[in-house]
Design an enzyme around this catalytic site. Structure first.
Site, short mmCIF file in Angstrom:
data_model
loop_
_atom_site.label_atom_id
_atom_site.label_comp_id
_atom_site.label_asym_id
_atom_site.label_seq_id
_atom_site.Cartn_x
_atom_site.Cartn_y
_atom_site.Cartn_z
N GLN A 512 0.81 -1.22 0.00
CA GLN A 512 0.00 0.00 0.00
C GLN A 512 0.84 1.27 0.00
O GLN A 512 0.32 2.34 -0.26
CB GLN A 512 -0.96 -0.02 1.21
CG GLN A 512 -0.37 0.39 2.56
CD GLN A 512 0.47 -0.67 3.25
OE1 GLN A 512 1.33 -1.28 2.63
NE2 GLN A 512 0.26 -0.86 4.53
N GLY A 513 2.14 1.14 0.31
CA GLY A 513 3.00 2.32 0.28
C GLY A 513 3.27 2.92 1.64
O GLY A 513 3.67 4.08 1.74
N ARG A 553 -5.51 1.76 8.90
CA ARG A 553 -5.22 2.62 10.04
C ARG A 553 -3.80 3.17 10.07
O ARG A 553 -3.50 4.05 10.88
CB ARG A 553 -5.50 1.89 11.35
CG ARG A 553 -4.69 0.62 11.56
CD ARG A 553 -5.08 -0.09 12.84
NE ARG A 553 -4.48 0.49 14.02
CZ ARG A 553 -3.23 0.29 14.43
NH1 ARG A 553 -2.43 -0.49 13.72
NH2 ARG A 553 -2.78 0.85 15.51
N GLY A 757 -7.52 6.96 6.53
CA GLY A 757 -7.13 5.85 5.66
C GLY A 757 -8.05 5.65 4.48
O GLY A 757 -9.22 6.03 4.51
N VAL A 758 -7.52 5.00 3.43
CA VAL A 758 -8.32 4.72 2.25
C VAL A 758 -7.91 3.39 1.60
O VAL A 758 -8.29 3.08 0.49
CB VAL A 758 -8.23 5.89 1.25
CG1 VAL A 758 -6.85 5.95 0.60
CG2 VAL A 758 -9.34 5.85 0.21
N GLY A 759 -7.18 2.56 2.34
CA GLY A 759 -6.67 1.32 1.75
C GLY A 759 -7.76 0.34 1.37
O GLY A 759 -7.72 -0.27 0.30
N GLU A 760 -8.73 0.17 2.25
CA GLU A 760 -9.75 -0.86 2.00
C GLU A 760 -10.93 -0.35 1.18
O GLU A 760 -11.55 -1.10 0.43
CB GLU A 760 -10.32 -1.34 3.33
CG GLU A 760 -9.32 -1.97 4.25
CD GLU A 760 -9.91 -2.07 5.64
OE1 GLU A 760 -10.43 -3.14 5.98
OE2 GLU A 760 -9.86 -1.08 6.40
#
Lengths: 801, 165
Positions: A512-513, A553, A757-760
């Site tokens: 994800q970076g 998170r 967060g915006v990963g999921e």
């Protein structure tokens, strides 16, 4: 209060009595998109993953003995033939390690002891000199079963007629916010009760109920689960693990095996994808159990692709029964939802997914009257675990199609219905929490605009006369980080002799970076160039604590810790310089690795200061090696009432967003091609906008893949398609022709520079948006995922004369 | 039973004794410790183990899933792995483009995709987007959604054409 003032306040509380002036924050790196710091290692093959590490010829090869039946009593296990095979060094079974483990509910053993509960349940493990000998030894283990009737459907599993899968449920240890129902198969019952249902139905002009289904799916990281465990002469165990959760693995395995946390060290190098399946613990305990008996030899345990499909974690299946009331004007008056989660044979992780579905169970809408039951049901299916979205893709599959169905029945525009009902600043959520500032309305508007919601469909790819039809669809979403109320983050920023900084964190870059985002935050907080920051991968002996790399998170929570650690290091440096130069600290700053004084215009490289200290005018020295520290833990989440689900603050925050898609459906074959996906998410503040976009793109295609292609086929508990030929995931040919990603920024009050967060999130609304677009194109409503060509074709066939 | 085989890997000649049932992937990863080539499925379905193979007598290399080749079959072959794509610290334009466009996330599929993309550009220096997508159909990626991988290959193709001019 501005974001700057607030973060200054945080430094003051935790670091020292002095606060860095707000003018010290330049934001020069925040909102820029430096390249991935480990990019060169990854494109050259130099990046080392667990299976790439070299352990020499002493390495033993582990293998697991799995149950071939879904439910049964273990009558007899005979490992004598396996033990006698030359080259076999260790054989362990449940008798050797009988303890229970689990993240939220301790209902899982490392090895099945008295009964097996799913096809793939681990019965024993062997370690041998070669993989071939290990395979022979596994085949030589004799197990006799007394088969038991199984549970293969969660609605049936929740009924009184269902056979019990965990008769001991009442004895299991659970966290306080999970509510097992002893004597049933329900391992968690999350209830939300609010308002007056009778009033809600009475106010509605339309009340409509519909059932939606989501199958089990698999995360499909390209790197399967793999770990190596080794015990040294002092009894200390090292576990090299492809994990999202090195610290949680240390915690859970140490407790399960009754060893001290300080005697277990978990090292996580690069990880080849996780998506949730490498959160918590699945097969790693077995490797440690083998290593404890391997006389100091390292033991590798690597899942085959087939094992990956059903023996570690899968995403839970769901049956959702959604009932909604709406006025003629499109206002939602009441929601009555029942979620039956197919939790599988263990729900140690899945219980909390059920909870998340409960406290998010209306979708991102204001609803005054609510009755939600979210039931986690044991079945004889593979073990459900965390997956990207943590229950949200599953519940939004139904909710977001339901909104479209309601709107159509009332003759309303689904975008307008969403805009009317979507949560706005200050609205009360279903659990009584006051919604924080959110860009949800903006996301819906921007996504609709970008897909051309109000304009007619573009011409067909094949032109007139084709059997293809075009349609547009849209779905909104919300998701909170689902976690205990107090998950901690910590970070250390160490200065090196050359003025560079080394950042130690306990969170994992699973693609994800995170390493790059943390480098940006550390460089920004300290005042150095990003090239002068190194970020370490995790070694629990040297890295500071991090709960888990889950829940989208890290940027928010670990980012806070890293920024604080960097600012703390900067403060220490400036205090030293202020004394050495006899200046006011407010006149000092660090810019690109140089300490500068705005008053005296002196300047000195960090190289000369950060380790060796500085000389005072009188010739004595001050300062010394600089070690910045930071930590973060939310302190405001409240418990919810077990009977009503009500409480002031259920979660830390919600990331919201919307996706709009355009599809082309072939009426002759039922094939759905996704032409375009627009994603719009409120990320608070994009630390690295380009990496935010890569999350949106990857999530959209993963969501599309689950929408159209994926599902584990389980026949009486037996997985029938555990390979990439029969379980297809999206390829480059399937990927949409166009992906558009829109960043909305309504700052998070306690995120670093406002980030959340915006990963999921980017895979949450994709599937219902596609389902809505398919309906828009050909008038077929597919309520059971995935939207296969076969299903669309069958439904179309029904409509033909 | 073991076989003696000759391989040229990334320009270096090797004489190796390989078990008859071992795959080329195992030989590369375990005997030569060229671990950049990844094991994703051992069934030829994911492309993570792709390498370039120039078979004896062939005039050009082709991308091959090394998990599907028994090591003795590779006797006499010239092989390029991800470790052989860069020359003297100079990255292949594809590698540069993957970094620039953000086409790698977890990185596990990246070596196989890069090797396969190199083969594509060697045989089709100016591929269309459709040709790129079709060339990648055997390489699974779960992180990126493929769009930036396609962008990266287009960018490297442009760079390659500029060098050729």
């Amino acid at each position: 209060m501005t974001r700057d003032q607030e973060s200054g306040a945080r430094s003051q509380e935790s670091a020292s009595s002095f606060q860095l002036p707000a003018s010290n924050r330049k934001h020069s790196l925040i909102g820029t998109s430096p390249q991935r710091i480990e990019g060169r290692a990854k494109v050259t093959g130099a990046a080392t993953y667990v299976d790439d590490m070299q352990f020499g010829p002493n390495l033993l090869h582990g293998m697991l003995k799995h149950s071939p039946i879904p439910h049964g009593i273990i009558v007899r296990i005979d490992v004598s033939k396996a033990r006698a095979l030359p080259g076999v060094r260790v054989v362990v079974t449940g008798e050797d390690f009988p303890g229970y483990t689990g993240l939220y509910l301790k209902d899982r053993r490392i090895f099945a002891l008295d009964r097996v509960r799913y096809v793939g349940d681990t019965i024993a493990a062997v370690a041998a000199d070669t993989p071939e000998i290990a395979q022979q030894a596994v085949d030589l283990i004799e197990v006799e079963f007394e088969p038991l009737p199984g549970v293969f459907d969660p609605e049936f599993g929740a009924s009184p007629e269902a056979p019990l899968i965990h008769p001991e449920l009442g004895n299991y240890e659970a966290v306080p916010f999970i509510f097992p129902q002893p004597g049933t198969n329900v391992s968690n019952w999350m209830k939300v009760r609010k308002g007056d249902m009778d009033k809600g139905w009475a106010e509605a002009d339309l009340v409509y109920e519909h059932k939606y289904r989501v199958p089990h799916i698999q995360h499909v990281p390209l790197e399967t689960h793999v770990c190596v465990a080794q015990q040294d002469v002092n009894g200390k165990i090292t576990l090299w693990s492809s994990s999202q959760s090195p610290f949680a693995q240390r915690n859970l395995i140490a407790k399960a095996l009754h060893i001290s946390h300080s005697k277990l060290r978990v090292i996580t190098p690069y990880v080849g994808g996780g998506f949730g399946c490498k959160a918590g613990v699945s097969m790693e305990g077995a490797a440690v159990a083998l290593a404890m008996n391997a006389k100091g030899r390292p033991v590798k345990l690597r899942m085959t692709r087939e094992e990956e499909f059903y023996t570690t974690f899968v995403r839970q299946g769901l049956v959702a029964i959604i009932k909604m009331g709406m006025t003629q004007e499109g206002r939602i008056t009441a929601v009555h939802n029942r979620f039956y989660w197919d939790g599988g044979a263990s729900t140690e992780y899945g219980t909390n997914i059920t909870r998340a579905a409960g406290y998010s169970g209306t979708g991102p809408y204001y609803v005054p009257n609510i009755h939600i039951d979210s039931l986690c049901v044991y079945t004889n299916h593979p073990v459900g675990g965390a997956m990207r979205g943590f229950g949200m893709p599953e519940i939004h599959w139904g909710i977001e199609q339901h909104i479209d169905q309601m709107a159509e029945k009332l003759g309303l525009d689904p975008v307008q219905v969403r805009l009317i009902n979507c949560l706005k600043d200050g609205d009360e959520t279903l659990t009584g929490m006051i919604m924080h500032p959110t860009g949800l309305s903006q996301c819906i508007q921007k996504a609709a605009e970008a897909i051309g919601w109000t304009s007619p469909p573009a011409p067909l790819l094949e032109g007139e006369g084709s059997h293809k039809r075009r349609g547009k669809g849209l779905a909104a979403m919300w998701k909170a980080p689902a976690m205990p109320p107090n998950p901690g983050s910590s970070a250390i920023v160490r200065m090196n002799e050359d003025g560079t900084a080394t950042v130690s964190i306990g969170g994992v870059d699973i693609g994800q970076g995170a390493l790059t985002a943390m480098a940006q935050l550390a460089a920004e907080g300290l005042g150095v160039k990003i090239e002068d920051v190194r970020v370490n991968t995790v070694d629990t002996d040297y890295s500071p604590y991090e709960w888990q790399t889950v829940a989208s998170r890290l940027t928010w929570s670990m980012g806070n810790a890293v920024l604080q650690a960097a600012e703390n290091a900067k403060l220490q440096i400036l205090q030293t310089v202020a004394e050495a130069w006899n200046e006011d600290i407010n006149d000092l700053d660090i810019i690109d690795g140089q300490v500068v004084s705005y008053r005296s215009e002196e300047s000195r490289s960090l190289r000369d200061i950060a380790v060796y200290g500085m000389q005072r005018p009188d010739g004595t020295w001050i300062g010394g090696p600089v070690l910045g520290r930071g930590n973060f833990m939310p302190e405001y989440v409240t418990p919810l009432d077990p009977e009503t689900g009500q409480g002031p603050r259920a979660v830390v925050h919600f990331t919201t967003g919307c996706q709009a898609v355009e599809v082309e459906v072939d009426e002759e074959t039922g094939e759905v091609q996704v032409l375009k996906i627009v994603s719009a998410y409120d990320v608070g503040r994009a630390i690295n906008p380009d990496m935010v976009r890569t999350q949106m793109e990857g999530g959209a295609v993963q969501g599309m893949s689950t929408a159209l292609l994926e599902g584990i086929i389980l026949q009486n508990g037996v997985p029938r398609n555990p390979n990439f030929t029969d379980y297809r995931i999206a390829t480059a040919v399937d990927a949409p022709l166009e992906l558009e990603s829109i960043i909305v920024e309504v700052p998070q009050d306690d995120g670093p520079f406002g980030a959340r967060g915006v990963g999921e999130h980017p895979m949450v609304p994709t599937a219902p948006a596609i389902a809505n677009a398919v309906y828009n194109a050909v008038g077929i409503r597919i309520d059971s995922m995935p939207i296969t060509s076969e299903k669309v074709w069958r439904e179309l066939a029904k409509t033909r004369p | 039973m073991n076989h003696d085989i000759h391989l040229i890997v990334n320009g270096e000649a090797y004489l190796l004794s390989v078990p008859a049932h071992h795959t080329l992937l195992q030989v590369l990863r375990e005997q030569l410790v060229l671990t950049g080539t990844k094991n994703g499925c051992e069934a030829g379905e994911c492309g993570a183990c792709a390498v370039l193979v120039k078979w004896p007598g062939a005039d050009h290399a082709e991308p091959v899933n090394s998990c599907m080749v028994l090591a003795p079959e590779a006797d006499g072959a010239e092989i390029v792995t991800i470790e052989g794509l860069a020359h003297d610290e100079q990255l292949d334009p594809l590698q540069e483009a993957f970094i620039t466009t953000g086409a790698t996330q977890c990185g596990f599929c990246t070596p196989g995709i890069l090797v396969n993309a190199r083969a594509l550009l060697d045989r089709t220096p100016d591929p269309s987007e459709t040709e790129i997508r079709e060339a990648l159909v055997g390489n699974l990626c779960r992180c990126t959604g493929y769009v930036r991988i396609i962008d990266a290959i287009e960018m490297a193709a442009r760079a390659g054409r500029e060098v050729a001019r």
